[in-house]
Design an enzyme around this catalytic site. Sequence first.
Site, PDB file in Angstrom:
ATOM      1  N   ARG A  23      66.808  27.341  43.283  1.00  0.00           N
ATOM      2  CA  ARG A  23      67.262  26.245  44.153  1.00  0.00           C
ATOM      3  C   ARG A  23      66.485  26.167  45.459  1.00  0.00           C
ATOM      4  NH1 ARG A  23      72.980  28.145  45.242  1.00  0.00           N
ATOM      5  NH2 ARG A  23      71.793  30.064  45.260  1.00  0.00           N
ATOM      6  N   GLU A  28      68.877  34.257  57.342  1.00  0.00           N
ATOM      7  CA  GLU A  28      69.500  34.228  58.656  1.00  0.00           C
ATOM      8  C   GLU A  28      68.376  34.277  59.676  1.00  0.00           C
ATOM      9  OE1 GLU A  28      73.395  36.456  59.794  1.00  0.00           O
ATOM     10  OE2 GLU A  28      71.701  37.822  60.133  1.00  0.00           O
ATOM     11  N   ARG A  59      48.339  25.520  73.517  1.00  0.00           N
ATOM     12  CA  ARG A  59      49.327  25.457  74.603  1.00  0.00           C
ATOM     13  C   ARG A  59      49.416  26.844  75.231  1.00  0.00           C
ATOM     14  NH1 ARG A  59      52.603  20.776  74.365  1.00  0.00           N
ATOM     15  NH2 ARG A  59      52.423  19.663  72.388  1.00  0.00           N
ATOM     16  N   HIS A  62      51.481  30.317  79.299  1.00  0.00           N
ATOM     17  CA  HIS A  62      52.520  29.929  80.253  1.00  0.00           C
ATOM     18  C   HIS A  62      53.526  31.048  80.496  1.00  0.00           C
ATOM     19  CE1 HIS A  62      51.802  25.758  78.297  1.00  0.00           C
ATOM     20  NE2 HIS A  62      50.928  25.959  79.262  1.00  0.00           N
ATOM     21  N   LYS A  72      61.536  35.045  75.346  1.00  0.00           N
ATOM     22  CA  LYS A  72      61.491  33.989  74.339  1.00  0.00           C
ATOM     23  C   LYS A  72      61.483  34.606  72.941  1.00  0.00           C
ATOM     24  CE  LYS A  72      58.710  31.012  77.290  1.00  0.00           C
ATOM     25  NZ  LYS A  72      57.357  30.501  77.532  1.00  0.00           N
ATOM     26  N   HIS A 119      52.684  33.390  77.475  1.00  0.00           N
ATOM     27  CA  HIS A 119      52.760  33.033  76.065  1.00  0.00           C
ATOM     28  C   HIS A 119      51.941  31.778  75.796  1.00  0.00           C
ATOM     29  CE1 HIS A 119      54.694  30.612  72.817  1.00  0.00           C
ATOM     30  NE2 HIS A 119      54.420  31.732  72.172  1.00  0.00           N
ATOM     31  N   TYR A 132      61.333  27.587  70.295  1.00  0.00           N
ATOM     32  CA  TYR A 132      61.488  28.632  71.302  1.00  0.00           C
ATOM     33  C   TYR A 132      62.978  28.800  71.600  1.00  0.00           C
ATOM     34  CZ  TYR A 132      57.040  26.466  73.036  1.00  0.00           C
ATOM     35  OH  TYR A 132      55.808  25.891  73.184  1.00  0.00           O
ATOM     36  N   LYS A 169      46.933  20.218  82.625  1.00  0.00           N
ATOM     37  CA  LYS A 169      47.576  21.341  83.319  1.00  0.00           C
ATOM     38  C   LYS A 169      47.013  22.682  82.831  1.00  0.00           C
ATOM     39  CE  LYS A 169      51.776  22.917  82.276  1.00  0.00           C
ATOM     40  NZ  LYS A 169      53.233  22.989  82.107  1.00  0.00           N
ATOM     41  N   ASP A 170      46.845  22.823  81.506  1.00  0.00           N
ATOM     42  CA  ASP A 170      46.358  24.090  80.958  1.00  0.00           C
ATOM     43  C   ASP A 170      44.888  24.334  81.276  1.00  0.00           C
ATOM     44  OD1 ASP A 170      48.864  24.620  80.017  1.00  0.00           O
ATOM     45  OD2 ASP A 170      48.394  24.264  77.917  1.00  0.00           O
TER      46      ASP A 170
END
Length: 181
Positions: A23, A28, A59, A62, A72, A119, A132, A169-170
């Site tokens: 199926r 979890e 990205r 940060h 995180k 990160h 996140y 910004k990065d």
Amino acid sequence: MKIIETSLKDCYLIEPTIFEDERGYFYEKFNEKKFHELTGLDTHFVQDNVSKSSYGVLRGLHLQKGEHAQAKLVSCAEGKVFDVAVDLRPDSSTFGKWFGVELSDENKLQLFIPRGFAHGFSVLSPTAIFTYKCDNYYNKESESGVIWNDKDLDIDWKLPLSDIILSEKDQLLNTMNQNFL
């Protein structure tokens, strides 16, 4: 759930137990009680974020500083990314070191990144949906980061340089030397 230590102090990979049959599958994704038992960390997540990016998007790197620092728990719900954590805790035995891992919808791995880490991730698939869980609320005034191509870190983002797509910004983030050394 299996907790796997990384080369960085307090930074863990989480591998779920997956139940599959004809199926489909079930697993979890997170269980706070098991997480605390297996890591000894008392982290309580208060905010969930989701980003969608195209191939080549990078990205990061940060972080949130001071009282707004965030731990995180990150994963890739769709697609594939190369995820990177950098230890920026001055008193840590792994300060200035980085760890990278491929996270994907296929391997279902998650990476726990403690407070005091930068990160970032690069997108390796046509698109990626990245999630996140954060243990503190975002605060714009506490934003900081390290430039993605910092020479001291020398991170291999698993992309050709010509394919990397950065936000304005990065592109303006400082080096490790300018920020933390």
